[in-house]
Write an enzyme that holds these catalytic residues in place. Structure first.
Site, mmCIF file in Angstrom:
data_model
loop_
_atom_site.group_PDB
_atom_site.id
_atom_site.type_symbol
_atom_site.label_atom_id
_atom_site.label_comp_id
_atom_site.label_asym_id
_atom_site.label_seq_id
_atom_site.Cartn_x
_atom_site.Cartn_y
_atom_site.Cartn_z
ATOM 1 C CD GLN A 20 -10.102 -0.632 13.764
ATOM 2 O OE1 GLN A 20 -9.150 -0.063 14.220
ATOM 3 N NE2 GLN A 20 -9.842 -1.620 13.145
ATOM 4 N NE ARG A 74 -10.876 -6.333 16.269
ATOM 5 C CZ ARG A 74 -10.597 -5.916 14.909
ATOM 6 N NH1 ARG A 74 -11.325 -5.452 14.049
ATOM 7 N NH2 ARG A 74 -9.143 -6.199 14.292
ATOM 8 C CB CYS A 131 -11.512 -1.775 7.271
ATOM 9 S SG CYS A 131 -10.940 -2.403 8.258
ATOM 10 N NE ARG A 152 -4.201 -1.614 2.405
ATOM 11 C CZ ARG A 152 -4.591 -1.938 3.464
ATOM 12 N NH1 ARG A 152 -4.335 -2.023 4.522
ATOM 13 N NH2 ARG A 152 -5.811 -2.929 3.243
ATOM 14 C CB SER A 187 -16.789 -8.463 10.470
ATOM 15 O OG SER A 187 -16.956 -6.702 10.341
ATOM 16 C CG HIS A 199 -13.933 -0.340 11.604
ATOM 17 N ND1 HIS A 199 -14.521 -1.546 12.258
ATOM 18 C CD2 HIS A 199 -12.825 -0.859 10.824
ATOM 19 C CE1 HIS A 199 -13.881 -2.512 11.880
ATOM 20 N NE2 HIS A 199 -12.832 -2.131 10.919
#
Length: 344
Positions: A176, A235, A150, A111, A179, A242
């Site tokens: 977050q 999380r 994400c 990325r 999933s 999110h």
């Protein structure tokens, strides 16, 4: 024109979401599905433990899964969507590009590579022309495009909308959904009645990817944006969506009223998966909420609420569906941009 498309890593959570989004797509036709060697040769319905909230499409259920190798993909496939684990993506994606395939990838590898476009189409569509540099440098007939993490996708469009105020520092704390870790990523004993205040390498992704997405491309090189970003990632026991708490410091006067106007006015694109509006602003301070708001814009919208002044400048909350806007939908949207800009 119907584009014949394939999915690399089709049996995983993001691969399944890609199938759900591509099966009814007006421009893309699913032509091939790849997975690990243990799944290759099986009908898709046997290879994948289907967990998406719609049935397996009949057009896909009996398709034979192939190995993830360029020699196994038909020559007439124009575009590949990659949802491979990053270690696998790093090993095999360049081979597909060398073989002439255009790859729109959700995997985290490469990325931040200098010649790989990291794209949110509504934010930095012009960065796609970095592919010309990539092809010249690497000698590829194909190409590699990435969508961000994400959690990065959730807040960067809001920063792009506020960039006119000369951003200096951004602090973000993420809440977050499980999933985001994949089906087997977080056990029930870890997350029920709990929150986990660390997600490995996630903070770095938000802090670096955001600067690349907001950077400028002059036709030859991409310069990172100068904004300082710090992140804390947590999380929590929500399934999808999110939620993020954001503090923005800017050189110019950034009031909640001015921010709301800029966010609401920020444009979407004339692409099938780009929602209208792109950013939905709530006046209710108790919104957005994952369960109530993650499917706005068919899961592709960003929602914002809680705009207020704070000690650290402007404060607000934002939300996006992490497996649609944050993963599979982002890759599909990048595929649409590739098609519109003549790269397919």
């Amino acid at each position: 024109m119907t584009v014949r498309a394939g999915i690399l890593g089709a049996t995983g959570a993001v691969g399944q979401r890609l199938i759900q989004l591509l099966e009814p797509h007006p421009d893309f036709e699913i032509a091939t599905l790849t997975a690990s060697d243990s799944s290759a040769g099986k009908p898709y319905r046997e290879a994948a433990k289907w967990r998406v909230d719609t049935p397996i499409p009949d057009t896909v259920a009996d398709a034979t899964v192939t190995e993830t190798d360029p020699d196994a993909v038909p020559d007439d496939v124009d575009l590949l969507f990659s949802s491979l684990p990053s270690s696998v993506g790093a090993a095999v994606e360049p081979g597909f590009c060398e073989a002439g395939y255009v790859v729109s990838s959700n995997s985290s590898n490469a990325r931040m590579a200098d010649d790989v476009p990291l794209i949110i189409p509504e934010v930095n569509a012009d960065h796609l022309d970095l592919l010309e540099v990539q092809r010249d440098d690497r000698g590829w007939d194909g190409a590699l495009v990435k969508n961000p993490n994400c959690s990065t996708i959730t807040f960067v469009p809001t920063l792009a909308a506020l960039a006119e105020f000369d951003l200096e520092r951004v602090h973000v704390a993420t809440l977050q959904a499980v999933s985001g870790a994949g089906y087997d990523g977080v056990t029930s004993m870890e997350i029920i009645d709990n929150a986990i205040p660390h997600i490995g390498s996630e903070e770095e992704k938000l802090e670096t990817e955001s600067k690349k997405l907001l950077g400028t491309f002059d036709g030859a090189e991409l310069d990172l944006h100068g904004v300082d970003v710090s992140a804390s990632c947590n999380r929590i026991p929500t399934l999808d969506g999110h939620l993020e708490n954001v503090w923005v410091e800017a050189s110019d006067d950034l009031t909640p009223e001015a921010a709301a106007e800029a966010l609401e006015a920020y444009p979407s694109l004339d692409l099938p998966s780009s929602p209208e509006p792109l950013i939905h602003v709530f006046e209710d301070f108790e919104r957005p909420q994952p369960r109530l708001d993650r499917t706005l814009g068919e899961g592709m919208a960003i929602s914002v609420g809680g705009l207020q002044e704070s000690t650290f400048g402007l404060q607000y909350n934002c939300l996006a569906h992490n497996t649609i806007r944050g993963a599979a939908g982002a890759s599909v949207l990048n595929g649409e941009l590739l098609l519109k800009n003549g790269y397919l």
